[in-house]
Design an enzyme around this catalytic site. Sequence first.
Site, PDB file in Angstrom:
ATOM      1  N   ALA A  45       0.859  -1.246  -0.148  1.00  0.00           N
ATOM      2  CA  ALA A  45       0.032   0.121  -0.061  1.00  0.00           C
ATOM      3  C   ALA A  45       0.606   1.456  -0.037  1.00  0.00           C
ATOM      4  O   ALA A  45       2.074   1.149   0.085  1.00  0.00           O
ATOM      5  CB  ALA A  45      -1.052  -0.051   1.209  1.00  0.00           C
TER       6      ALA A  45
ATOM      7  N   ASN B 195       0.336   8.037   0.343  1.00  0.00           N
ATOM      8  CA  ASN B 195       0.151   9.317  -0.434  1.00  0.00           C
ATOM      9  C   ASN B 195      -0.965  10.232   0.748  1.00  0.00           C
ATOM     10  O   ASN B 195      -1.933   9.910   1.254  1.00  0.00           O
ATOM     11  CB  ASN B 195      -0.757   9.118  -1.764  1.00  0.00           C
ATOM     12  CG  ASN B 195      -0.103   7.915  -2.489  1.00  0.00           C
ATOM     13  OD1 ASN B 195       0.927   7.988  -2.938  1.00  0.00           O
ATOM     14  ND2 ASN B 195      -1.021   6.878  -2.656  1.00  0.00           N
TER      15      ASN B 195
ATOM     16  N   HIS C 166      -0.232   0.989   9.179  1.00  0.00           N
ATOM     17  CA  HIS C 166       0.835   1.326   8.753  1.00  0.00           C
ATOM     18  C   HIS C 166       0.841   2.601   7.871  1.00  0.00           C
ATOM     19  O   HIS C 166       1.546   3.496   8.009  1.00  0.00           O
ATOM     20  CB  HIS C 166       1.780   0.345   8.101  1.00  0.00           C
ATOM     21  CG  HIS C 166       2.972   0.652   7.410  1.00  0.00           C
ATOM     22  ND1 HIS C 166       4.173   0.292   7.998  1.00  0.00           N
ATOM     23  CD2 HIS C 166       3.231   1.176   6.409  1.00  0.00           C
ATOM     24  CE1 HIS C 166       5.045   0.718   7.302  1.00  0.00           C
ATOM     25  NE2 HIS C 166       4.578   1.106   6.311  1.00  0.00           N
ATOM     26  N   GLU C 167       0.124   2.598   7.058  1.00  0.00           N
ATOM     27  CA  GLU C 167      -0.254   3.676   5.997  1.00  0.00           C
ATOM     28  C   GLU C 167      -0.875   4.956   6.823  1.00  0.00           C
ATOM     29  O   GLU C 167      -0.320   6.126   6.650  1.00  0.00           O
ATOM     30  CB  GLU C 167      -1.147   3.358   4.997  1.00  0.00           C
ATOM     31  CG  GLU C 167      -0.642   2.270   3.981  1.00  0.00           C
ATOM     32  CD  GLU C 167       0.760   1.925   3.752  1.00  0.00           C
ATOM     33  OE1 GLU C 167       1.470   3.221   3.361  1.00  0.00           O
ATOM     34  OE2 GLU C 167       1.351   0.846   3.717  1.00  0.00           O
TER      35      GLU C 167
ATOM     36  N   GLU D 201      10.326   4.106   7.391  1.00  0.00           N
ATOM     37  CA  GLU D 201       9.710   3.007   7.178  1.00  0.00           C
ATOM     38  C   GLU D 201      10.214   2.099   8.459  1.00  0.00           C
ATOM     39  O   GLU D 201       9.173   1.501   8.948  1.00  0.00           O
ATOM     40  CB  GLU D 201      10.422   2.288   5.951  1.00  0.00           C
ATOM     41  CG  GLU D 201       9.897   2.783   4.553  1.00  0.00           C
ATOM     42  CD  GLU D 201       8.141   2.982   4.514  1.00  0.00           C
ATOM     43  OE1 GLU D 201       7.547   2.314   5.409  1.00  0.00           O
ATOM     44  OE2 GLU D 201       7.940   3.668   3.563  1.00  0.00           O
TER      45      GLU D 201
END
Length: 870
Positions: free
Chosen positions: A263, A266, A298-299, A321
């Site tokens: 994923a 953005n 996470h995103e 990350e």
Amino acid sequence: MHAKAKYRKDYKTPDFTATDIFLDFQLDPQHTVVTAKTRFQRLNSESTTLRLDGHSFQFASIKFNGSDFSAYKQDGESLTLTLPEESAGDFELEIVTILVPAENTSLQGLYQSGEGICTQCEAEGFRQITYSLDRPDVLARYQVKITADKTRYPILLSNGNRIASGESDKGQHWVEWQDPFPKPSYLFALVAGDFDVLHDEFTTRSGRKVALELYVDRGNLNRADWAMQSLKKAMKWDEERFGLEYDLDIYMIVAVDFFNMGAMENKGLNIFNSKYVLANAQTATDEDYLAIESVIGHEYFHNWTGNRVTCRDWFQLSLKEGLTVFRDQEFSSDTGSRAVNRINNVKFLRTAQFAEDASPMSHPIRPEKVLEMNNFYTMTIYEKGAEVIRMMHTLLGEKRFQQGMQLYIAENDGKAATCEDFVSAMERASGVDLTQFRRWYSQSGTPKLTISDSYDEKKHTYQLIVSQLTPPTADQMDKVNLHIPLKIALYDKNGIPITLLNNGDVVSDVLNVTQKKQVFEFHSVSSRPVPALLCDFSAPVKLDYHYSTEQLITLLKFAQNEFVRWDAMQMLFAAELRRNLTASQQGEELTFSAEILTALSHVLANYKENVELTTLILTLPKETEFAELFKTIDPDGIVAVRDFMQRTIAENLRAQLLETYNAIQQEEYRIDILDIALRSLKNICLQYLAFTETGNLIVNKHYLHANNMTDTLAALTAATKAQLGCRENLLRDFEEKWQHDGLVMDKWFALQATRPDSNVLELVQHLMLHPSFNFNNPNRLRALVASFANQNLKAFHAANGSGYRFLTDILIKLNETNPQVAARLVEPLIRFNRYDSQRQTLMKRALERLSEVEDLSKDLYEKIDKALNA
Ligand code: TRP
Ligand code: ZN
């Protein structure tokens, strides 16, 4: 012939920056016109040369401050402008490019996914859309206007807030978006298509209402709820644990079927591989549900660690990350079971990351040299990077760690930061000296801790003698001593914990290993203790301590720490495998320790005390996990011995396995931790029972009675691995039921690819023609081809080289269509130094064949070159 590598040491601040970017997209799958108007500002008053990145589009025109402009040079990857002296300080460029999203199989830049169109810009995909300063330290405000056919693309999305929309001629419509937060180009996103939307809302702790929108392919709304729930959980958790709140009025997630990775974060518009969004009881397993929760988290967490604070350059990738993986792991641990999460993460790290560090691709979590950035979205940057953050958390403790986080964010909000900025904030906020600790950022390889001990019966003192060594890696010969937090516990023979004392004071259970060799002493220890070492895997290192079977069984039964109990069983399994592998190589009979069987039986008998841990302890390490124990891997031997171990456990524990299997009855399917734990225990019993006399009957029945995908797949797996009579029927039934759904069929493809049958390669080749297979879909490729190459140890490494040839043929094709995925798939081949000389020869031959391919992508070139020319 190939692009030059970039070095971390060569970082220079940009001469120019972009402040405002206005993008106009006239979307069409065959002919998209992009007009990019960018305001530039000169940062270096000397410079009159502006180099913009860009490739893989048709360059139509350029204007400088509204006028025609021709003082530029174009090459295959950039446009270099010579600016007029007088107006080089602050100016506007208008660049028009033409793209063909329908033919962009690389899935980077602007591409077609199914019926929709979307973008993927990280790391360097924005330059496939227009000429730009495509580097993360250039932050600009974006405004985006999208015009497209209204019936084909009723939904038009980009980052930030929707500010205007309208109709235009020829059945077209348009929407305009504005993102108030300056961002680097890699966070730009656009999506167009026809979707169903799940709407929801989240109220932040400061009382702001955020609209949540989840876009899925039409007909998939019945698989969207879990992702939405996960998002709300993540938003709340980040407020509670990290004090971080969402900053826009809208948060959108779009699920697409064609995606190179998991994923993408953005700003305000996450784009997801549909695998990490879609779930219901019929289509997704418990594991899928948990993976979705973690990727959604996470995103979302990237909004602060990645977006608000971004990276100065790509060498700093682990800044966002590693930290974000740490955060998503903590989210999953706070939401579900901490022990299960820790154990699964460690399993993954010990196999995949340790293997990477032993490979030609070995690199520190902050690399020094990169040719193709896509090759550095690795286990090392992500998972080892998260371990480095976790070690800081261990050294500082939660409170001081959070103070460090606050300082880090306060100092770097809205900026492009470095790993050093992070460590420095942690250090200043906590007062903990991290000077030596910083070496984890620059040193690659897996350190080994060799530990011995001695007990003085008269003085009642106990010593641990600890030495560290990091062996040389492909990228780095000389190694230094690291600061390694070593968490320990001591138990007496009855499994009672011993307080750690030194001169009468209680001392920390985290030992600071900083030198080549150190001695740690503990007093008032009344009998020789059993040490639990590297508890919770307090550092990403290998441990060498000569445990006796008896000591390990003590830890397995009595350790308070769940991780230690599991780890003790891992060591017992490893010892059994090693001993039997030697025996089989010498033509001797295979045997299984009766003590270990008794210990397993003891664990199973007490399963109610800890259901999830029981399952993890009973789970035999995979072939690939066992493989990591060896410098030179014997694929056939490992598979044979593991098979023996599996059958022996099944035979010996049969009655008890069956009893447990029958005792667990679940009517309704619920995603909740205890239910998941019970299901997985029942299903691990099933996997063993499949290898017993009544296996066919039980497994067949399990399949027929399953009311959820977890159970269905468990039965299918058991039937396939144990090669039961029912398996062809079950596989066919599943295929008929799900052939319309690629995502579900991936489970079936992966299972086929890991069949123990000797003709499996033939089968895999045949399945590439299956109507549900699609060569351009990375999920399908991963399910069928990557599973075969990475998980089917024996077949991929067939001594005649057929597995290697098969993969090479695929890579030659994939080099043209999707280099990023090709470079991931080549991994098992570049690791030839772990195999015997015959296999090495065959693997090298395969790589040489690849290296001769015309137009070899940078992605593949970088890895093959490292492997062959080390
Ligand atoms: N930043 C993404 C993440 O970790 C990773 C990612 C998604 C990515 N798509 C990519 C990286 C394409 C490189 C190329 O969540
Ligand atoms: Zn990420």
